[in-house]
Write a protein that holds these residues in place. Structure first.
Motif, PDB file in Angstrom:
ATOM      1  N   THR A  60      47.123 -62.632 -46.076  1.00  0.00           N
ATOM      2  CA  THR A  60      46.304 -63.650 -46.732  1.00  0.00           C
ATOM      3  C   THR A  60      45.659 -64.559 -45.689  1.00  0.00           C
ATOM      4  OG1 THR A  60      47.770 -63.581 -48.651  1.00  0.00           O
ATOM      5  CG2 THR A  60      46.330 -65.493 -48.448  1.00  0.00           C
ATOM      6  N   THR A  61      46.425 -64.959 -44.689  1.00  0.00           N
ATOM      7  CA  THR A  61      45.884 -65.809 -43.622  1.00  0.00           C
ATOM      8  C   THR A  61      44.768 -65.097 -42.873  1.00  0.00           C
ATOM      9  OG1 THR A  61      48.014 -66.915 -43.372  1.00  0.00           O
ATOM     10  CG2 THR A  61      46.480 -67.082 -41.521  1.00  0.00           C
ATOM     11  N   ALA A  62      44.977 -63.815 -42.571  1.00  0.00           N
ATOM     12  CA  ALA A  62      43.961 -63.045 -41.839  1.00  0.00           C
ATOM     13  C   ALA A  62      42.725 -62.797 -42.698  1.00  0.00           C
ATOM     14  CB  ALA A  62      44.552 -61.728 -41.352  1.00  0.00           C
ATOM     15  N   LEU A  63      42.892 -62.545 -44.002  1.00  0.00           N
ATOM     16  CA  LEU A  63      41.744 -62.386 -44.899  1.00  0.00           C
ATOM     17  C   LEU A  63      40.924 -63.673 -44.949  1.00  0.00           C
ATOM     18  CD1 LEU A  63      43.265 -60.398 -47.907  1.00  0.00           C
ATOM     19  CD2 LEU A  63      41.399 -59.638 -46.412  1.00  0.00           C
ATOM     20  N   LYS A  64      41.619 -64.790 -45.001  1.00  0.00           N
ATOM     21  CA  LYS A  64      40.934 -66.089 -45.014  1.00  0.00           C
ATOM     22  C   LYS A  64      40.127 -66.275 -43.728  1.00  0.00           C
ATOM     23  CE  LYS A  64      41.903 -71.019 -44.806  1.00  0.00           C
ATOM     24  NZ  LYS A  64      42.982 -72.025 -44.776  1.00  0.00           N
ATOM     25  N   GLN A  65      40.754 -65.983 -42.608  1.00  0.00           N
ATOM     26  CA  GLN A  65      40.064 -66.116 -41.321  1.00  0.00           C
ATOM     27  C   GLN A  65      38.818 -65.235 -41.288  1.00  0.00           C
ATOM     28  OE1 GLN A  65      42.327 -64.677 -37.993  1.00  0.00           O
ATOM     29  NE2 GLN A  65      40.949 -65.559 -36.502  1.00  0.00           N
ATOM     30  N   GLY A  66      38.959 -64.000 -41.728  1.00  0.00           N
ATOM     31  CA  GLY A  66      37.818 -63.084 -41.739  1.00  0.00           C
ATOM     32  C   GLY A  66      36.733 -63.521 -42.696  1.00  0.00           C
ATOM     33  N   GLN A  67      37.136 -63.981 -43.867  1.00  0.00           N
ATOM     34  CA  GLN A  67      36.157 -64.413 -44.857  1.00  0.00           C
ATOM     35  C   GLN A  67      35.390 -65.633 -44.347  1.00  0.00           C
ATOM     36  OE1 GLN A  67      37.558 -64.071 -48.863  1.00  0.00           O
ATOM     37  NE2 GLN A  67      36.273 -65.756 -49.581  1.00  0.00           N
ATOM     38  N   LEU A  68      36.091 -66.584 -43.734  1.00  0.00           N
ATOM     39  CA  LEU A  68      35.420 -67.770 -43.196  1.00  0.00           C
ATOM     40  C   LEU A  68      34.496 -67.419 -42.028  1.00  0.00           C
ATOM     41  CD1 LEU A  68      38.333 -70.378 -43.345  1.00  0.00           C
ATOM     42  CD2 LEU A  68      36.268 -70.300 -44.782  1.00  0.00           C
ATOM     43  N   ALA A  69      34.802 -66.319 -41.349  1.00  0.00           N
ATOM     44  CA  ALA A  69      33.945 -65.866 -40.248  1.00  0.00           C
ATOM     45  C   ALA A  69      32.776 -65.021 -40.749  1.00  0.00           C
ATOM     46  CB  ALA A  69      34.771 -65.071 -39.240  1.00  0.00           C
ATOM     47  N   GLY A  70      32.718 -64.789 -42.076  1.00  0.00           N
ATOM     48  CA  GLY A  70      31.612 -64.037 -42.649  1.00  0.00           C
ATOM     49  C   GLY A  70      31.792 -62.536 -42.616  1.00  0.00           C
ATOM     50  N   ALA A 107      44.484 -52.721 -46.899  1.00  0.00           N
ATOM     51  CA  ALA A 107      43.323 -51.864 -46.650  1.00  0.00           C
ATOM     52  C   ALA A 107      42.038 -52.698 -46.565  1.00  0.00           C
ATOM     53  CB  ALA A 107      43.200 -50.803 -47.743  1.00  0.00           C
ATOM     54  N   VAL A 108      41.921 -53.730 -47.395  1.00  0.00           N
ATOM     55  CA  VAL A 108      40.744 -54.599 -47.346  1.00  0.00           C
ATOM     56  C   VAL A 108      40.706 -55.355 -46.022  1.00  0.00           C
ATOM     57  CG1 VAL A 108      39.692 -56.672 -48.351  1.00  0.00           C
ATOM     58  CG2 VAL A 108      40.435 -54.807 -49.834  1.00  0.00           C
ATOM     59  N   LEU A 109      41.852 -55.844 -45.577  1.00  0.00           N
ATOM     60  CA  LEU A 109      41.898 -56.533 -44.287  1.00  0.00           C
ATOM     61  C   LEU A 109      41.508 -55.582 -43.153  1.00  0.00           C
ATOM     62  CD1 LEU A 109      42.556 -58.884 -42.422  1.00  0.00           C
ATOM     63  CD2 LEU A 109      44.950 -58.150 -42.485  1.00  0.00           C
ATOM     64  N   ARG A 110      42.009 -54.356 -43.196  1.00  0.00           N
ATOM     65  CA  ARG A 110      41.651 -53.379 -42.160  1.00  0.00           C
ATOM     66  C   ARG A 110      40.154 -53.089 -42.182  1.00  0.00           C
ATOM     67  NH1 ARG A 110      46.831 -49.566 -43.304  1.00  0.00           N
ATOM     68  NH2 ARG A 110      48.314 -50.696 -41.984  1.00  0.00           N
ATOM     69  N   LEU A 111      39.573 -53.006 -43.373  1.00  0.00           N
ATOM     70  CA  LEU A 111      38.133 -52.777 -43.485  1.00  0.00           C
ATOM     71  C   LEU A 111      37.358 -53.958 -42.914  1.00  0.00           C
ATOM     72  CD1 LEU A 111      35.846 -50.965 -44.497  1.00  0.00           C
ATOM     73  CD2 LEU A 111      36.059 -52.102 -46.729  1.00  0.00           C
ATOM     74  N   GLN A 112      37.820 -55.172 -43.211  1.00  0.00           N
ATOM     75  CA  GLN A 112      37.192 -56.375 -42.646  1.00  0.00           C
ATOM     76  C   GLN A 112      37.186 -56.309 -41.120  1.00  0.00           C
ATOM     77  OE1 GLN A 112      39.023 -60.205 -43.306  1.00  0.00           O
ATOM     78  NE2 GLN A 112      37.720 -60.620 -45.066  1.00  0.00           N
ATOM     79  N   ASN A 113      38.309 -55.917 -40.533  1.00  0.00           N
ATOM     80  CA  ASN A 113      38.407 -55.831 -39.076  1.00  0.00           C
ATOM     81  C   ASN A 113      37.609 -54.667 -38.515  1.00  0.00           C
ATOM     82  OD1 ASN A 113      39.996 -58.106 -38.482  1.00  0.00           O
ATOM     83  ND2 ASN A 113      41.805 -57.028 -39.194  1.00  0.00           N
TER      84      ASN A 113
END
Length: 170
Positions: A60-70, A107-113
């Motif tokens: 959740t923390t990493a998804l937030k970081q990625g989402q805030l980074a666009g 999987a969504v976090l991995r896709l974000q990265n």
């Protein structure tokens, strides 16, 4: 270590058919579908099917970081103006919303990265030596005396050290 020598001395896997004269991206693809190592397929599948006993706080923390980074996908969390998480769409998942790790969450976090970090910065991130493309990694923490107090060697792509376990050693 652009040539990956430190990792090889540490004992990490060099990947599928490391010494064969094959296109390195083919080797990476084969490893990505779970062949050639023992840890990739279970780690990848957990990202899709979830784990009732898994831990998601770091995700959740990493998804937030990625989402805030666009980084896309960027619609899983509802984030307030002060940066706090108002809602997580995975909480609403029928039957599995209360699981420790919900299906597709990792999987969504991995896709974000993959898209937002790796693909967009490939020229800066790619290995200098193509032999390192499939080389796995590891983690060692040493004490004041220089002796290892924690050590981990990856068993496959997407297989990483459990940070809570690591912190227990400290």
């Amino acid at each position: 270590d652009p040539l990956g020598e430190a990792g090889r001395r540490f004992g990490v896997s060099r990947g599928w058919r490391a010494d064969d004269d094959l296109w390195p991206y083919l080797k990476l693809f084969v490893m990505g579908i779970g062949l050639g190592d023992t840890g990739t397929l279970p780690a990848v599948l957990a990202g899709y099917v979830g784990n009732p006993n898994g831990r998601r706080e770091w995700i959740t923390t990493a998804l937030k970081q990625g989402q805030l980074a666009g980084r896309w996908p960027d619609s899983m969390l509802e984030i307030a103006g002060d940066g706090s998480i108002v809602a997580n769409k995975f909480d609403e998942a029928w039957l599995v919303g209360g699981w420790g790790l919900r299906p597709f969450e990792l999987a969504v976090l991995r896709l974000q990265n993959l898209i937002g970090v790796q693909y967009n910065n490939w020229d800066a991130l790619k290995p200098v030596d193509d032999r390192c493309l499939t080389q796995l990694g590891g983690c060692t923490v040493v004490g004041n005396d220089g002796e290892a107090i924690y050590s981990w060697v990856d068993n496959g792509l997407c297989d990483v050290s459990d940070m809570d376990e690591l912190l227990d050693y400290l």
